[in-house]
Design a protein around this motif. Structure first.
Motif, PDB file in Angstrom:
ATOM      1  N   ILE A   1      26.704 -29.814 -47.795  1.00  0.00           N
ATOM      2  CA  ILE A   1      27.398 -30.270 -46.582  1.00  0.00           C
ATOM      3  C   ILE A   1      27.078 -29.341 -45.411  1.00  0.00           C
ATOM      4  O   ILE A   1      26.918 -29.777 -44.276  1.00  0.00           O
ATOM      5  CB  ILE A   1      28.932 -30.322 -46.832  1.00  0.00           C
ATOM      6  N   PHE A   2      26.985 -28.034 -45.685  1.00  0.00           N
ATOM      7  CA  PHE A   2      26.705 -27.041 -44.632  1.00  0.00           C
ATOM      8  C   PHE A   2      25.209 -26.890 -44.356  1.00  0.00           C
ATOM      9  O   PHE A   2      24.819 -26.193 -43.429  1.00  0.00           O
ATOM     10  CB  PHE A   2      27.284 -25.673 -45.015  1.00  0.00           C
ATOM     11  N   SER A   3      24.371 -27.504 -45.168  1.00  0.00           N
ATOM     12  CA  SER A   3      22.918 -27.418 -45.072  1.00  0.00           C
ATOM     13  C   SER A   3      22.402 -25.972 -45.052  1.00  0.00           C
ATOM     14  O   SER A   3      21.913 -25.490 -44.028  1.00  0.00           O
ATOM     15  CB  SER A   3      22.401 -28.160 -43.829  1.00  0.00           C
ATOM     16  N   PRO A   4      22.510 -25.265 -46.195  1.00  0.00           N
ATOM     17  CA  PRO A   4      21.892 -23.938 -46.290  1.00  0.00           C
ATOM     18  C   PRO A   4      20.400 -23.980 -45.976  1.00  0.00           C
ATOM     19  O   PRO A   4      19.803 -22.973 -45.602  1.00  0.00           O
ATOM     20  CB  PRO A   4      22.123 -23.549 -47.757  1.00  0.00           C
ATOM     21  N   THR A   5      19.810 -25.158 -46.087  1.00  0.00           N
ATOM     22  CA  THR A   5      18.378 -25.341 -45.847  1.00  0.00           C
ATOM     23  C   THR A   5      18.019 -25.483 -44.372  1.00  0.00           C
ATOM     24  O   THR A   5      16.873 -25.293 -43.989  1.00  0.00           O
ATOM     25  CB  THR A   5      17.879 -26.573 -46.645  1.00  0.00           C
ATOM     26  N   GLY A   6      19.029 -25.825 -43.515  1.00  0.00           N
ATOM     27  CA  GLY A   6      18.676 -26.059 -42.114  1.00  0.00           C
ATOM     28  C   GLY A   6      19.823 -26.084 -41.124  1.00  0.00           C
ATOM     29  O   GLY A   6      19.640 -26.472 -39.975  1.00  0.00           O
ATOM     30  N   GLY A   7      21.028 -25.675 -41.533  1.00  0.00           N
ATOM     31  CA  GLY A   7      22.212 -25.904 -40.713  1.00  0.00           C
ATOM     32  C   GLY A   7      22.742 -24.775 -39.863  1.00  0.00           C
ATOM     33  O   GLY A   7      23.809 -24.902 -39.266  1.00  0.00           O
ATOM     34  N   MET A   8      22.040 -23.638 -39.776  1.00  0.00           N
ATOM     35  CA  MET A   8      22.526 -22.532 -38.943  1.00  0.00           C
ATOM     36  C   MET A   8      22.536 -22.921 -37.468  1.00  0.00           C
ATOM     37  O   MET A   8      21.575 -23.498 -36.963  1.00  0.00           O
ATOM     38  CB  MET A   8      21.653 -21.292 -39.159  1.00  0.00           C
TER      39      MET A   8
ATOM     40  N   SER B   1      14.927 -25.182 -40.161  1.00  0.00           N
ATOM     41  CA  SER B   1      14.533 -24.462 -41.383  1.00  0.00           C
ATOM     42  C   SER B   1      14.454 -22.940 -41.287  1.00  0.00           C
ATOM     43  O   SER B   1      14.323 -22.275 -42.314  1.00  0.00           O
ATOM     44  CB  SER B   1      13.205 -25.009 -41.909  1.00  0.00           C
ATOM     45  N   ILE B   2      14.559 -22.371 -40.097  1.00  0.00           N
ATOM     46  CA  ILE B   2      14.678 -20.905 -40.016  1.00  0.00           C
ATOM     47  C   ILE B   2      15.949 -20.486 -40.755  1.00  0.00           C
ATOM     48  O   ILE B   2      16.066 -19.362 -41.246  1.00  0.00           O
ATOM     49  CB  ILE B   2      14.695 -20.415 -38.547  1.00  0.00           C
ATOM     50  N   SER B   3      16.898 -21.437 -40.874  1.00  0.00           N
ATOM     51  CA  SER B   3      18.155 -21.208 -41.607  1.00  0.00           C
ATOM     52  C   SER B   3      17.906 -20.719 -43.033  1.00  0.00           C
ATOM     53  O   SER B   3      18.732 -20.003 -43.609  1.00  0.00           O
ATOM     54  CB  SER B   3      18.978 -22.497 -41.670  1.00  0.00           C
ATOM     55  N   LYS B   4      16.794 -21.141 -43.637  1.00  0.00           N
ATOM     56  CA  LYS B   4      16.507 -20.771 -45.028  1.00  0.00           C
ATOM     57  C   LYS B   4      16.490 -19.263 -45.226  1.00  0.00           C
ATOM     58  O   LYS B   4      16.867 -18.755 -46.283  1.00  0.00           O
ATOM     59  CB  LYS B   4      15.171 -21.375 -45.473  1.00  0.00           C
TER      60      LYS B   4
ATOM     61  N   LEU C   1       9.667 -15.492 -49.626  1.00  0.00           N
ATOM     62  CA  LEU C   1      11.028 -15.994 -49.843  1.00  0.00           C
ATOM     63  C   LEU C   1      11.636 -16.310 -48.475  1.00  0.00           C
ATOM     64  O   LEU C   1      12.199 -15.442 -47.817  1.00  0.00           O
ATOM     65  CB  LEU C   1      11.887 -14.974 -50.592  1.00  0.00           C
ATOM     66  N   ALA C   2      11.462 -17.543 -48.033  1.00  0.00           N
ATOM     67  CA  ALA C   2      11.955 -18.040 -46.737  1.00  0.00           C
ATOM     68  C   ALA C   2      11.317 -17.337 -45.544  1.00  0.00           C
ATOM     69  O   ALA C   2      11.815 -17.425 -44.421  1.00  0.00           O
ATOM     70  CB  ALA C   2      13.483 -17.945 -46.653  1.00  0.00           C
ATOM     71  N   LEU C   3      10.242 -16.627 -45.768  1.00  0.00           N
ATOM     72  CA  LEU C   3       9.425 -16.062 -44.700  1.00  0.00           C
ATOM     73  C   LEU C   3       7.972 -16.345 -45.045  1.00  0.00           C
ATOM     74  O   LEU C   3       7.567 -16.203 -46.201  1.00  0.00           O
ATOM     75  CB  LEU C   3       9.655 -14.556 -44.552  1.00  0.00           C
ATOM     76  N   SER C   4       7.214 -16.758 -44.037  1.00  0.00           N
ATOM     77  CA  SER C   4       5.799 -17.060 -44.255  1.00  0.00           C
ATOM     78  C   SER C   4       4.956 -16.205 -43.316  1.00  0.00           C
ATOM     79  O   SER C   4       5.491 -15.508 -42.457  1.00  0.00           O
ATOM     80  CB  SER C   4       5.534 -18.550 -43.999  1.00  0.00           C
ATOM     81  N   LYS C   5       3.662 -16.250 -43.511  1.00  0.00           N
ATOM     82  CA  LYS C   5       2.745 -15.526 -42.615  1.00  0.00           C
ATOM     83  C   LYS C   5       1.748 -16.507 -42.018  1.00  0.00           C
ATOM     84  O   LYS C   5       1.366 -17.484 -42.671  1.00  0.00           O
ATOM     85  CB  LYS C   5       1.997 -14.416 -43.370  1.00  0.00           C
ATOM     86  N   SER C   6       1.361 -16.259 -40.789  1.00  0.00           N
ATOM     87  CA  SER C   6       0.348 -17.094 -40.135  1.00  0.00           C
ATOM     88  C   SER C   6      -0.416 -16.288 -39.104  1.00  0.00           C
ATOM     89  O   SER C   6       0.166 -15.458 -38.401  1.00  0.00           O
ATOM     90  CB  SER C   6       1.016 -18.289 -39.446  1.00  0.00           C
ATOM     91  N   ASN C   7      -1.726 -16.534 -39.033  1.00  0.00           N
ATOM     92  CA  ASN C   7      -2.534 -15.945 -37.950  1.00  0.00           C
ATOM     93  C   ASN C   7      -3.016 -17.050 -37.008  1.00  0.00           C
ATOM     94  O   ASN C   7      -3.975 -16.881 -36.266  1.00  0.00           O
ATOM     95  CB  ASN C   7      -3.717 -15.147 -38.511  1.00  0.00           C
ATOM     96  N   LYS C   8      -2.295 -18.197 -37.040  1.00  0.00           N
ATOM     97  CA  LYS C   8      -2.680 -19.327 -36.194  1.00  0.00           C
ATOM     98  C   LYS C   8      -1.699 -19.601 -35.057  1.00  0.00           C
ATOM     99  O   LYS C   8      -1.983 -20.404 -34.184  1.00  0.00           O
ATOM    100  CB  LYS C   8      -2.820 -20.590 -37.053  1.00  0.00           C
ATOM    101  N   LEU C   9      -0.530 -18.951 -35.099  1.00  0.00           N
ATOM    102  CA  LEU C   9       0.403 -19.120 -33.980  1.00  0.00           C
ATOM    103  C   LEU C   9      -0.172 -18.409 -32.767  1.00  0.00           C
ATOM    104  O   LEU C   9      -0.299 -18.977 -31.690  1.00  0.00           O
ATOM    105  CB  LEU C   9       1.784 -18.571 -34.356  1.00  0.00           C
ATOM    106  N   ILE C  10      -0.539 -17.135 -32.955  1.00  0.00           N
ATOM    107  CA  ILE C  10      -1.389 -16.413 -31.993  1.00  0.00           C
ATOM    108  C   ILE C  10      -2.692 -16.180 -32.754  1.00  0.00           C
ATOM    109  O   ILE C  10      -2.709 -15.442 -33.743  1.00  0.00           O
ATOM    110  CB  ILE C  10      -0.769 -15.065 -31.572  1.00  0.00           C
ATOM    111  N   ASN C  11      -3.743 -16.830 -32.347  1.00  0.00           N
ATOM    112  CA  ASN C  11      -4.988 -16.806 -33.113  1.00  0.00           C
ATOM    113  C   ASN C  11      -5.468 -15.384 -33.384  1.00  0.00           C
ATOM    114  O   ASN C  11      -5.627 -14.577 -32.469  1.00  0.00           O
ATOM    115  CB  ASN C  11      -6.085 -17.604 -32.395  1.00  0.00           C
TER     116      ASN C  11
END
Length: 391
Positions: A267-274, A91-94, A320-330
């Motif tokens: 077919i190319f999966s723009p959602t996950g195929g990179m 899904s980073i492909s998004k 838009l296909a990017l999120s934020k988190s403060n839980k990957l590195i607390n």
């Protein structure tokens, strides 16, 4: 005793300068030696968890400073993973699809406020809210009220002329009033890129994003060197074995031969195929962390980069296909995206103000989660933070 003539001395200095320059050109790889503690730490993580292989890349002060691969590329052949090997990153492909959409928005060919019905070519309306247009922005931010219950590998799922159960693709809440992560959203976005640009999706991404950044990768399996594919494995907890997932790289050659522009795109999966290496994905990440520019090329405007990185769903922290988190590195707020498919886990996260970031791609591991992240992935990012960024 011979004296050194001026000419010899000048030549000696010139060779010294050339040698130093050559070292500077390859400095990201030389610097790996400086971060031997990161190597040791990741090896320890690999030894304490069930993992097939892992490629990582770290950016510090806007520069790629560390790239390393661990474990196996192919379990059956016992081949080691290398930095040039490529993975289907899920899904980073998004974010590649959203970046392409922003390029077309900048050219004023489309607007984020456009009605999806107009863009896709058939009715995209929640039957419970028939008067409410579903916009491109709602689709890219997963606020469209659309779900994956009818599948997402074909637009037939949501096309009223093709699927009698098309109405099940829509949730009970009104468009833009709630959030649900949905792969079909991005496969529809891929078809729009084709309709608006007139270029096949995989070719558009290659020519307008990958090539300007000098990256090797793409969505079309047949256009890539299959020897570079890192095998992907699903972990079976019952048998305690890793099962190969060859479908991750299914070429779909026959479907591509019978391709319909602006409809066959899933077919190319723009959602996950990179398919791309961790090293090249990190170079792409630098572009987003530097607000749209890297490798001397501007891929999207600063304004477009800001739009992608602005959280539209506050609760879920998704833009838009990017999120934020403060839980990957607390306690540290990072911007990026994860991927998970066929047994693979991936993460691309950066700190846009301090210009550092991480890419971690695992081609098979036990699926234990901590704070919503694959445990191996989270431990690895924290190790890279401690052993490289904080050093």
């Amino acid at each position: 005793m011979h004296s050194i003539t001026n000419n010899h001395w000048e030549m000696h200095k010139a060779y010294q300068i050339l040698f130093i320059a050559s070292l500077l050109l390859i400095h990201p790889y030389l610097l790996n030696g400086q971060y031997s503690s990161a190597d040791s730490s990741i090896n320890a993580i690999m030894n304490s968890h069930k993992v097939v292989g892992m490629s990582v890349a770290v950016v510090k002060k806007g520069q790629l400073v560390y790239t390393q691969s661990f474990g196996l590329k192919n379990q059956e052949k016992q081949t080691s993973l290398s930095n040039s090997d490529i993975f289907r990153i899920a899904s980073i492909s998004k974010s590649f699809s959203a970046t392409a959409i922003m390029q077309l928005v900048e050219k004023r060919k489309i607007s984020l406020e456009d009605d999806m019905s107009k863009l896709v070519g058939f009715i995209i309306r929640n039957p419970k809210y028939p008067e409410t247009p579903i916009t491109l922005k709602m689709v890219l931010s997963h606020r469209s009220s659309i779900n994956d219950s009818q599948g997402y590998f074909s637009l037939d799922a949501i096309n009223p002329a093709k699927n009698p159960n098309w109405a099940k693709c829509y949730n009970n809440y009104a468009p833009d009033s709630g959030y649900m992560y949905c792969n079909l959203n991005y496969n529809m976005a891929g078809t729009i890129i084709e309709k608006i640009s007139g270029e096949r999706f995989d070719n558009y991404i290659r020519q307008h994003i990958l090539q300007p950044l000098g990256l090797y990768g793409g969505y079309c399996v047949d256009s890539l060197d299959k020897n570079k594919f890192a095998s992907i494995y699903e972990y079976n907890a019952d048998s305690v074995k890793f099962i190969p997932s060859p479908n991750a790289y299914a070429p779909r050659s026959e479907e591509i031969a019978n391709y319909t522009m602006g409809y066959s795109t899933p077919i190319f999966s723009p959602t996950g195929g990179m398919k791309i290496s961790a090293t090249d994905l990190a170079k792409y990440m630098i572009m987003h962390s530097k607000m749209g520019k890297a490798n001397g090329k501007r891929i999207i405007s600063r304004r477009s980069a800001r739009i992608m990185q602005t959280m539209i769903s506050e609760k879920e922290q998704y833009g838009l296909a990017l999120s934020k988190s403060n839980k990957l590195i607390n306690g540290v707020l990072l911007t990026g995206h994860t991927g998970s498919a066929y047994g693979l886990n991936s993460a691309m996260f950066f700190e846009p103000n301090k210009k550092y970031g991480f890419v971690v791609i695992i081609n098979g591991s036990e699926q234990k989660y901590t704070d919503g992240f694959n445990a191996v992935l989270k431990k690895t990012v924290n190790s890279l933070y401690e052993n490289i960024i904080l050093k």
